[in-house]
Motif scaffolding. Structure first.
Motif, PDB file in Angstrom:
ATOM      1  N   SER A  30       0.765  -1.322  -0.065  1.00 25.74           N
ATOM      2  CA  SER A  30       0.074  -0.135   0.037  1.00 25.74           C
ATOM      3  C   SER A  30       0.750   1.364   0.063  1.00 25.74           C
ATOM      4  O   SER A  30       0.439   2.347  -0.027  1.00 25.74           O
ATOM      5  CB  SER A  30      -0.992  -0.071   1.275  1.00 25.74           C
ATOM      6  N   MET A  31       2.123   1.328   0.137  1.00 24.94           N
ATOM      7  CA  MET A  31       3.023   2.325   0.068  1.00 24.94           C
ATOM      8  C   MET A  31       2.987   2.870  -1.360  1.00 24.94           C
ATOM      9  O   MET A  31       3.620   2.233  -2.138  1.00 24.94           O
ATOM     10  CB  MET A  31       4.400   1.918   0.769  1.00 24.94           C
ATOM     11  N   TYR A  32       2.988   4.308  -1.266  1.00 20.92           N
ATOM     12  CA  TYR A  32       3.372   5.145  -2.511  1.00 20.92           C
ATOM     13  C   TYR A  32       4.595   5.797  -2.281  1.00 20.92           C
ATOM     14  O   TYR A  32       5.344   5.590  -3.411  1.00 20.92           O
ATOM     15  CB  TYR A  32       2.161   6.254  -2.375  1.00 20.92           C
ATOM     16  N   ALA A  33       4.940   6.339  -1.151  1.00 19.72           N
ATOM     17  CA  ALA A  33       6.084   7.006  -0.905  1.00 19.72           C
ATOM     18  C   ALA A  33       6.820   6.799   0.342  1.00 19.72           C
ATOM     19  O   ALA A  33       5.909   6.569   1.252  1.00 19.72           O
ATOM     20  CB  ALA A  33       6.071   8.494  -1.354  1.00 19.72           C
ATOM     21  N   MET A  34       7.995   6.970   0.626  1.00 13.55           N
ATOM     22  CA  MET A  34       8.295   7.116   1.815  1.00 13.55           C
ATOM     23  C   MET A  34       9.419   8.290   2.112  1.00 13.55           C
ATOM     24  O   MET A  34      10.187   8.543   1.104  1.00 13.55           O
ATOM     25  CB  MET A  34       9.439   5.610   2.223  1.00 13.55           C
ATOM     26  N   GLY A  35       9.322   8.665   3.331  1.00 12.41           N
ATOM     27  CA  GLY A  35      10.056  10.251   3.490  1.00 12.41           C
ATOM     28  C   GLY A  35      11.045   9.879   4.768  1.00 12.41           C
ATOM     29  O   GLY A  35      10.418   9.336   5.611  1.00 12.41           O
ATOM     30  N   TRP A  36      11.866  10.596   4.620  1.00  6.84           N
ATOM     31  CA  TRP A  36      12.436  10.868   5.987  1.00  6.84           C
ATOM     32  C   TRP A  36      12.179  12.276   6.484  1.00  6.84           C
ATOM     33  O   TRP A  36      12.488  13.205   5.739  1.00  6.84           O
ATOM     34  CB  TRP A  36      14.159  10.736   5.652  1.00  6.84           C
ATOM     35  N   PHE A  37      11.938  12.499   7.777  1.00 11.97           N
ATOM     36  CA  PHE A  37      11.766  13.752   8.225  1.00 11.97           C
ATOM     37  C   PHE A  37      12.496  13.978   9.573  1.00 11.97           C
ATOM     38  O   PHE A  37      13.277  12.765  10.141  1.00 11.97           O
ATOM     39  CB  PHE A  37      10.006  13.909   8.973  1.00 11.97           C
ATOM     40  N   ARG A  38      12.900  15.288   9.998  1.00  6.59           N
ATOM     41  CA  ARG A  38      13.508  15.359  11.291  1.00  6.59           C
ATOM     42  C   ARG A  38      13.013  16.386  12.003  1.00  6.59           C
ATOM     43  O   ARG A  38      12.101  17.353  11.631  1.00  6.59           O
ATOM     44  CB  ARG A  38      14.977  15.631  11.058  1.00  6.59           C
ATOM     45  N   GLN A  39      13.205  16.343  13.327  1.00  7.56           N
ATOM     46  CA  GLN A  39      12.681  17.253  14.398  1.00  7.56           C
ATOM     47  C   GLN A  39      13.742  17.495  15.433  1.00  7.56           C
ATOM     48  O   GLN A  39      14.062  16.762  16.135  1.00  7.56           O
ATOM     49  CB  GLN A  39      11.330  16.916  15.108  1.00  7.56           C
ATOM     50  N   GLU A  89      23.994  21.435  12.663  1.00 11.92           N
ATOM     51  CA  GLU A  89      22.357  22.067  12.516  1.00 11.92           C
ATOM     52  C   GLU A  89      21.814  20.707  11.935  1.00 11.92           C
ATOM     53  O   GLU A  89      20.378  20.754  12.040  1.00 11.92           O
ATOM     54  CB  GLU A  89      22.384  22.974  11.718  1.00 11.92           C
ATOM     55  N   ASP A  90      22.347  19.492  11.700  1.00 13.49           N
ATOM     56  CA  ASP A  90      21.625  18.295  11.382  1.00 13.49           C
ATOM     57  C   ASP A  90      21.024  17.529  12.556  1.00 13.49           C
ATOM     58  O   ASP A  90      20.293  16.493  12.518  1.00 13.49           O
ATOM     59  CB  ASP A  90      22.403  17.551  10.495  1.00 13.49           C
ATOM     60  N   THR A  91      21.377  17.982  13.709  1.00 14.54           N
ATOM     61  CA  THR A  91      21.159  17.369  14.948  1.00 14.54           C
ATOM     62  C   THR A  91      19.657  17.260  14.970  1.00 14.54           C
ATOM     63  O   THR A  91      18.785  18.531  15.029  1.00 14.54           O
ATOM     64  CB  THR A  91      21.798  17.981  16.265  1.00 14.54           C
ATOM     65  N   ALA A  92      19.026  16.155  15.329  1.00 15.17           N
ATOM     66  CA  ALA A  92      17.635  16.073  15.412  1.00 15.17           C
ATOM     67  C   ALA A  92      17.162  14.637  15.728  1.00 15.17           C
ATOM     68  O   ALA A  92      18.029  13.551  15.414  1.00 15.17           O
ATOM     69  CB  ALA A  92      17.020  16.607  14.322  1.00 15.17           C
ATOM     70  N   VAL A  93      15.708  14.341  15.848  1.00 11.24           N
ATOM     71  CA  VAL A  93      15.314  12.870  15.821  1.00 11.24           C
ATOM     72  C   VAL A  93      14.911  12.734  14.089  1.00 11.24           C
ATOM     73  O   VAL A  93      14.280  13.663  14.083  1.00 11.24           O
ATOM     74  CB  VAL A  93      14.271  12.786  16.834  1.00 11.24           C
ATOM     75  N   TYR A  94      15.352  11.924  13.680  1.00  9.65           N
ATOM     76  CA  TYR A  94      14.999  11.469  12.343  1.00  9.65           C
ATOM     77  C   TYR A  94      13.897  10.282  12.365  1.00  9.65           C
ATOM     78  O   TYR A  94      14.192   9.360  12.895  1.00  9.65           O
ATOM     79  CB  TYR A  94      16.137  11.217  11.612  1.00  9.65           C
ATOM     80  N   TYR A  95      12.950  10.479  11.653  1.00 11.39           N
ATOM     81  CA  TYR A  95      11.778  10.026  11.453  1.00 11.39           C
ATOM     82  C   TYR A  95      11.837   9.347  10.130  1.00 11.39           C
ATOM     83  O   TYR A  95      11.854  10.112   9.032  1.00 11.39           O
ATOM     84  CB  TYR A  95      10.545  10.338  11.925  1.00 11.39           C
ATOM     85  N   CYS A  96      11.235   8.229   9.821  1.00  8.74           N
ATOM     86  CA  CYS A  96      10.547   7.762   8.397  1.00  8.74           C
ATOM     87  C   CYS A  96       9.285   7.528   8.428  1.00  8.74           C
ATOM     88  O   CYS A  96       8.822   7.310   9.460  1.00  8.74           O
ATOM     89  CB  CYS A  96      11.509   6.487   7.999  1.00  8.74           C
ATOM     90  N   ALA A  97       8.741   7.661   7.333  1.00  5.45           N
ATOM     91  CA  ALA A  97       7.280   7.743   7.253  1.00  5.45           C
ATOM     92  C   ALA A  97       6.853   7.427   5.789  1.00  5.45           C
ATOM     93  O   ALA A  97       7.590   7.591   5.016  1.00  5.45           O
ATOM     94  CB  ALA A  97       6.661   9.214   7.348  1.00  5.45           C
ATOM     95  N   VAL A  98       5.630   6.791   5.947  1.00  7.71           N
ATOM     96  CA  VAL A  98       5.015   6.273   4.514  1.00  7.71           C
ATOM     97  C   VAL A  98       3.556   7.046   4.288  1.00  7.71           C
ATOM     98  O   VAL A  98       3.079   7.137   5.038  1.00  7.71           O
ATOM     99  CB  VAL A  98       4.609   4.924   4.796  1.00  7.71           C
ATOM    100  N   ARG A  99       3.545   7.301   2.796  1.00  8.94           N
ATOM    101  CA  ARG A  99       2.372   7.963   2.505  1.00  8.94           C
ATOM    102  C   ARG A  99       1.717   6.781   1.623  1.00  8.94           C
ATOM    103  O   ARG A  99       2.391   6.430   0.889  1.00  8.94           O
ATOM    104  CB  ARG A  99       2.744   9.168   1.538  1.00  8.94           C
ATOM    105  N   LYS A 100       0.454   6.741   1.550  1.00  6.72           N
ATOM    106  CA  LYS A 100      -0.448   5.699   0.675  1.00  6.72           C
ATOM    107  C   LYS A 100      -0.914   6.430  -0.247  1.00  6.72           C
ATOM    108  O   LYS A 100      -0.932   5.504  -1.308  1.00  6.72           O
ATOM    109  CB  LYS A 100      -1.506   5.012   1.811  1.00  6.72           C
TER     110      LYS A 100
END
Length: 124
Positions: A30-39, A89-100
């Motif tokens: 069901s995955m269309y795209a995957m992304g990496w995010f950071r906070q 400045e890249d210091t962060a929590v990195y998350y992966c995510a899926v868009r359907k």
């Protein structure tokens, strides 16, 4: 449902490299795209990079262009983020995510499934 597990974070010095991995399981068809995010602390979550699950299209935030590379392994159901020339400045929590759903977006709420995050800390 899609389950995502990130790994590969750590503490590095400026200029070093890290490779993050995100393993997907469950309804991966069901995955269309995957992304990496950071906070980063005190900041909103932002997209870093995105890749289609089928196809070659990629997107990078301006802040990481030329330093980060997103890739995927469809056999292993895994997406990677190679991070070179890391900066404090890249210091962060990195998350992966899926868009359907089809369609390009960098909006956080448009992504349907999220991993637990992995900490990346870059010292100067």
């Amino acid at each position: 449902q899609v389950q995502l597990v990130e790994s590969g974070g750590g503490l590095v010095q400026a200029g070093d490299s890290l490779r993050l991995s995100c393993a997907a399981s469950g309804r991966t068809f069901s995955m269309y795209a995957m992304g990496w995010f950071r906070q980063a602390p005190g900041k909103e979550r932002e997209i870093v990079a995105r890749i289609l699950w089928s196809g070659e299209s990629t997107y990078y935030a301006d802040s990481v262009k030329g330093r980060f590379t997103i890739s995927r392994d469809n056999v292993k159901n895994t997406v990677y983020l190679q991070m070179n020339s890391l900066k404090p400045e890249d210091t962060a929590v990195y998350y992966c995510a899926v868009r359907k759903s089809p369609g390009f977006t960098v909006v956080v709420r448009a992504y349907d499934y999220w991993g637990q995050g992995t900490q990346v800390t870059v010292s100067s």
